[in-house]
Design a protein around this motif. Structure first.
Motif, PDB file in Angstrom:
ATOM      1  N   SER A  29       0.830  -1.212   0.000  1.00 46.59           N
ATOM      2  CA  SER A  29       0.000   0.000   0.000  1.00 46.59           C
ATOM      3  C   SER A  29       0.860   1.255   0.000  1.00 46.59           C
ATOM      4  O   SER A  29       0.586   2.213  -0.744  1.00 46.59           O
ATOM      5  N   GLN A  30       1.908   1.253   0.816  1.00 47.13           N
ATOM      6  CA  GLN A  30       2.806   2.402   0.874  1.00 47.13           C
ATOM      7  C   GLN A  30       3.543   2.594  -0.448  1.00 47.13           C
ATOM      8  O   GLN A  30       3.705   3.713  -0.927  1.00 47.13           O
ATOM      9  N   PHE A  31       3.994   1.497  -1.045  1.00 45.03           N
ATOM     10  CA  PHE A  31       4.708   1.551  -2.323  1.00 45.03           C
ATOM     11  C   PHE A  31       3.804   2.106  -3.421  1.00 45.03           C
ATOM     12  O   PHE A  31       4.187   3.016  -4.162  1.00 45.03           O
ATOM     13  N   VAL A  32       2.593   1.559  -3.526  1.00 45.78           N
ATOM     14  CA  VAL A  32       1.653   2.003  -4.566  1.00 45.78           C
ATOM     15  C   VAL A  32       1.314   3.479  -4.375  1.00 45.78           C
ATOM     16  O   VAL A  32       1.281   4.241  -5.345  1.00 45.78           O
ATOM     17  N   SER A  33       1.103   3.884  -3.143  1.00 44.87           N
ATOM     18  CA  SER A  33       0.788   5.286  -2.856  1.00 44.87           C
ATOM     19  C   SER A  33       1.961   6.210  -3.208  1.00 44.87           C
ATOM     20  O   SER A  33       1.780   7.248  -3.848  1.00 44.87           O
ATOM     21  N   ALA A  34       3.162   5.820  -2.824  1.00 47.94           N
ATOM     22  CA  ALA A  34       4.344   6.656  -3.049  1.00 47.94           C
ATOM     23  C   ALA A  34       4.682   6.808  -4.533  1.00 47.94           C
ATOM     24  O   ALA A  34       5.183   7.844  -4.955  1.00 47.94           O
ATOM     25  N   PHE A  35       4.409   5.771  -5.322  1.00 50.95           N
ATOM     26  CA  PHE A  35       4.801   5.800  -6.727  1.00 50.95           C
ATOM     27  C   PHE A  35       3.605   5.888  -7.675  1.00 50.95           C
ATOM     28  O   PHE A  35       3.726   5.590  -8.862  1.00 50.95           O
ATOM     29  N   SER A  36       2.468   6.307  -7.174  1.00 53.05           N
ATOM     30  CA  SER A  36       1.250   6.336  -7.991  1.00 53.05           C
ATOM     31  C   SER A  36       1.347   7.274  -9.195  1.00 53.05           C
ATOM     32  O   SER A  36       0.616   7.119 -10.166  1.00 53.05           O
ATOM     33  N   GLY A  37       2.239   8.233  -9.169  1.00 54.67           N
ATOM     34  CA  GLY A  37       2.384   9.160 -10.288  1.00 54.67           C
ATOM     35  C   GLY A  37       3.323   8.678 -11.376  1.00 54.67           C
ATOM     36  O   GLY A  37       3.504   9.365 -12.386  1.00 54.67           O
ATOM     37  N   CYS A  38       3.904   7.518 -11.202  1.00 58.23           N
ATOM     38  CA  CYS A  38       4.867   7.002 -12.193  1.00 58.23           C
ATOM     39  C   CYS A  38       4.158   6.533 -13.462  1.00 58.23           C
ATOM     40  O   CYS A  38       2.992   6.177 -13.444  1.00 58.23           O
ATOM     41  N   ASN A  39       4.896   6.511 -14.552  1.00 57.64           N
ATOM     42  CA  ASN A  39       4.343   6.056 -15.828  1.00 57.64           C
ATOM     43  C   ASN A  39       4.030   4.568 -15.838  1.00 57.64           C
ATOM     44  O   ASN A  39       3.152   4.124 -16.554  1.00 57.64           O
ATOM     45  N   PHE A  40       4.807   3.797 -15.088  1.00 60.30           N
ATOM     46  CA  PHE A  40       4.508   2.381 -14.956  1.00 60.30           C
ATOM     47  C   PHE A  40       5.008   1.881 -13.605  1.00 60.30           C
ATOM     48  O   PHE A  40       5.902   2.471 -13.005  1.00 60.30           O
ATOM     49  N   MET A  41       4.398   0.796 -13.139  1.00 61.79           N
ATOM     50  CA  MET A  41       4.758   0.233 -11.838  1.00 61.79           C
ATOM     51  C   MET A  41       4.563  -1.279 -11.894  1.00 61.79           C
ATOM     52  O   MET A  41       3.609  -1.770 -12.494  1.00 61.79           O
ATOM     53  N   ARG A  42       5.489  -1.991 -11.265  1.00 59.33           N
ATOM     54  CA  ARG A  42       5.397  -3.444 -11.143  1.00 59.33           C
ATOM     55  C   ARG A  42       5.483  -3.807  -9.671  1.00 59.33           C
ATOM     56  O   ARG A  42       6.381  -3.339  -8.966  1.00 59.33           O
ATOM     57  N   VAL A  43       4.566  -4.651  -9.218  1.00 56.22           N
ATOM     58  CA  VAL A  43       4.570  -5.133  -7.838  1.00 56.22           C
ATOM     59  C   VAL A  43       4.682  -6.650  -7.896  1.00 56.22           C
ATOM     60  O   VAL A  43       3.863  -7.311  -8.550  1.00 56.22           O
ATOM     61  N   VAL A  44       5.692  -7.196  -7.240  1.00 50.92           N
ATOM     62  CA  VAL A  44       5.893  -8.641  -7.204  1.00 50.92           C
ATOM     63  C   VAL A  44       5.674  -9.124  -5.781  1.00 50.92           C
ATOM     64  O   VAL A  44       6.318  -8.646  -4.848  1.00 50.92           O
ATOM     65  N   ASN A  45       4.757 -10.056  -5.626  1.00 52.23           N
ATOM     66  CA  ASN A  45       4.489 -10.699  -4.350  1.00 52.23           C
ATOM     67  C   ASN A  45       5.148 -12.076  -4.374  1.00 52.23           C
ATOM     68  O   ASN A  45       4.865 -12.879  -5.260  1.00 52.23           O
ATOM     69  N   ILE A  46       6.052 -12.325  -3.435  1.00 60.58           N
ATOM     70  CA  ILE A  46       6.660 -13.658  -3.354  1.00 60.58           C
ATOM     71  C   ILE A  46       5.641 -14.570  -2.686  1.00 60.58           C
ATOM     72  O   ILE A  46       5.329 -14.441  -1.509  1.00 60.58           O
TER      73      ILE A  46
END
Length: 142
Positions: A29-46
């Motif tokens: 949640s913190q990562f998505v919120s902090a980088f929400s303005g980026c052109n692209f985002m990848r989240v990997v859940n182990i």
């Protein structure tokens, strides 16, 4: 580790859920919120096979991994809806492409040599077949 009908106690249960679920939800949640303005985002859940396949005597761990997988699927769905790119495909796959800019991946690498596998190899409470698997794997160093 232990049977579903006899968890180790509330403190141990809370600790396991906090480690395996709450912390993952918080950091994602913190990562998505902090980088929400980026052109692209990848989240990997182990993830783990334990997220989709029940393993006797590992109920809390399996439930935690399933919860993490579902959380990341929901994040992908929300991001798709927010971006207006939701395709309506509700299929259950390991990769959830929510939008051109945002993707999540629930990645299950298979058994890895960790402190947890050491504990499982030594556990007397683990399901006999699992105990044998982890103990044998440890001897073979796989």
């Amino acid at each position: 580790v232990g049977g579903s009908s006899s968890p180790a106690g509330m403190k141990a249960l809370r600790s396991s859920i906090d480690l395996n679920v709450t912390s993952s939800i918080w950091i994602t949640s913190q990562f998505v919120s902090a980088f929400s303005g980026c052109n692209f985002m990848r989240v990997v859940n182990i993830s783990s096979l334990c997220a989709v396949d029940p393993f006797a005597t590992m109920s809390v761990y399996c439930a935690g991994k399933a919860a993490r997988d579902m959380f990341h699927q929901v994040v992908a769905k929300e991001m798709a809806k927010d971006s207006g790119e939701e395709d309506g495909d509700a299929s259950r796959t390991n990769q959830h492409q929510s939008s051109t800019a945002f993707k999540t991946l629930n990645y299950a690498p298979g058994p890895c040599d960790t402190e947890m596998t050491d504990t499982l190899a030594e556990s007397k409470e683990l399901d006999e077949d699992l105990h044998t698997y982890f103990a044998t794997s440890k001897l073979k160093e796989t």
